[in-house]
Design an enzyme around this catalytic site. Sequence first.
Site, mmCIF file in Angstrom:
data_model
loop_
_atom_site.group_PDB
_atom_site.id
_atom_site.type_symbol
_atom_site.label_atom_id
_atom_site.label_comp_id
_atom_site.label_asym_id
_atom_site.label_seq_id
_atom_site.Cartn_x
_atom_site.Cartn_y
_atom_site.Cartn_z
ATOM 1 N N GLY A 185 6.052 15.682 0.239
ATOM 2 C CA GLY A 185 4.603 15.592 0.382
ATOM 3 C C GLY A 185 4.263 16.211 1.706
ATOM 4 O O GLY A 185 5.144 16.490 2.514
ATOM 5 N N CYS A 186 2.995 16.455 1.952
ATOM 6 C CA CYS A 186 2.624 17.063 3.225
ATOM 7 C C CYS A 186 2.687 16.002 4.322
ATOM 8 O O CYS A 186 3.003 16.271 5.464
ATOM 9 C CB CYS A 186 1.228 17.643 3.109
ATOM 10 S SG CYS A 186 0.679 18.526 4.545
ATOM 11 N N GLN A 187 2.392 14.753 3.950
ATOM 12 C CA GLN A 187 2.292 13.688 4.942
ATOM 13 C C GLN A 187 3.552 12.822 5.021
ATOM 14 O O GLN A 187 3.881 12.285 6.068
ATOM 15 C CB GLN A 187 1.101 12.784 4.616
ATOM 16 C CG GLN A 187 -0.238 13.483 4.752
ATOM 17 C CD GLN A 187 -0.665 13.634 6.191
ATOM 18 O OE1 GLN A 187 -0.177 12.958 7.083
ATOM 19 N NE2 GLN A 187 -1.584 14.546 6.442
ATOM 20 N N ALA A 241 -1.252 13.526 -0.509
ATOM 21 C CA ALA A 241 -0.083 14.355 -0.217
ATOM 22 C C ALA A 241 1.074 13.561 0.355
ATOM 23 O O ALA A 241 1.727 13.967 1.299
ATOM 24 C CB ALA A 241 -0.466 15.479 0.746
#
Lengths: 139, 407
Positions: free
Chosen positions: A50-52, A118
């Site tokens: 995920g981005c986070q 994300a």
Amino acid sequence: MTINEKQDQIVETFEEYTDWMDKYAYLIELGNNLSPLDPKSKVNQNLIEGCQSRVWLDAEYTNGMIHFMAESDAVIVKGIVSLLIDVVSDHTPDEILNTDLYFIDKIGLKEHLSPTRANGLLAMVKQIKLYALAFKTKG
Amino acid sequence: MNEKLDINAIRNDFPILSRTVYDRPLIYLDNAATTQKPRCVVEAIEHVYYHQNANIHRGVHYLSQRATEAHETARATVRDFIHATSSNEIVFTRGTTEAINLLATSYGETFCNEGDEIIISAMEHHANIVPWQMLRDRKGIKLKIIPLTDLGELNMTAFEELLSERTKLVSVAHVSNVLGTINPIEEIIEKAHARDIPVLIDGAQAVSHMPVDVQQLDADFYVFSGHKMYGPNGIGVLYGKEKWLDILPPYHGGGEMIAHVTFEKTTFADLPFKFEAGTPDYVGSVALAAAMNYLSSFGMENIVAYETDLLLDATEKMMKIDGMHIYGTSSHKSSVISFLVNDIHPFDMGTLLDRLGIAVRTGHHCAMPLMSALGIDGTLRASFAFYNTHEEIDALVAGIERIAKMF
Ligand SMILES: Cc1ncc(COP(=O)(O)O)c(C=O)c1O
């Protein structure tokens, strides 16, 4: 217990937490209690980026049942991950494929499954179903 | 209390600041990502659409002339705001990112050949990395990276050593969006100019926080976005010295940017129109000018002074939190604080702060190479604007302390 019985039990537990911070405190507790993933499972092949935050998900298929193992680098995500794998683990591929994971919505954590978060959870839910499909076709 | 600025009155200019999230007052500390908009900016947009909307330039009719005047007056406002010499040096773009891409193409394709070098720094936003990598892959140039010191400042000795016969451009941020460091761009420009190397400054995080004088800086190019300076989304500025813009080829082709077109040959319009293909954002330009006039009405010096107060107050209070680690500890900082507490994941802390009504940013902040250099995956970032208050800082600190205890 069936998948839905497990889901209902979680919903009941969460009804006790009226304050959001308490709800998250409970998720943190769940996250901290989730046993760490075996290093052989915590590999890039099982990584959902995920981005986070990141999630690792692995699965085993024995006696017709799938058992999921997962971890995340973020504790809240780990808490949600732990609920998810409890719910779907030790069921047959068909049971998992036919499941609607409604509990996330009911306990007010739907936002964590939105693509904008994300955090890897949405992709994880998809991956759970993909594992079920793969084990089913393998037989 | 600040003597020069009436913060309560200023807050009243921003309707969104009085809204709640999850039944709590919104505490907006994500200003480095985008700032909120004062009423005058939104009203400027409304005014254009309701009273003077017409496509600009070339129109003989009344409305078109009014709209053209407004757009060109806005350009003059931008010129004055950054102290450019001439309106010809002000090119409207969609934002910082587009301005850098424009230069990577127009400048890069003209002046860079295989083996040439462009210097950027380890603290750049992806907007000031990726366009140069794309140019590198097209032209076979090399990217040279200025490393950072432990304080999160540019290593100036290393910078000087990177300057070479092959250096074609230096492109660095005025202010880091992660570390808050205000880079010594005067010195960078001076050193580069001593070797006849032009310098591009990414001012995205600077223009709303300090006075910018492109002539005094002697910057060759200076770029920024409207939405990070209380202006509207979708408009930004490329400042370029006229002597440069004159010789650079256009970026996009189309209407507006031409003088004469036949199927055999097209001659291009004069500056700045050569770089503005298609119908420009004549609404955004006017609203951006409104934002600049709004800022000027307070005086950038007063804004700097107040935001520095906020930065010092927040830094001091945050440093007292157990397990606090602040990334970027230069003594020349803008009001940005990147931090981690113990080993709490930024997503966890950010999610819980959000529940308390506090908006901060988490993650890599579009600066993944900087994260690698710092040896982390991401941070939390609180970034302040001049409408933030000391009470909000107290709420942030209390929130962090409360959340830290939950882990
Ligand atoms: C230093 C810096 N440069 C460039 C950008 C990109 O700006 P925009 O997305 O408005 O083009 C940002 C935005 O976060 C920034 O902070």
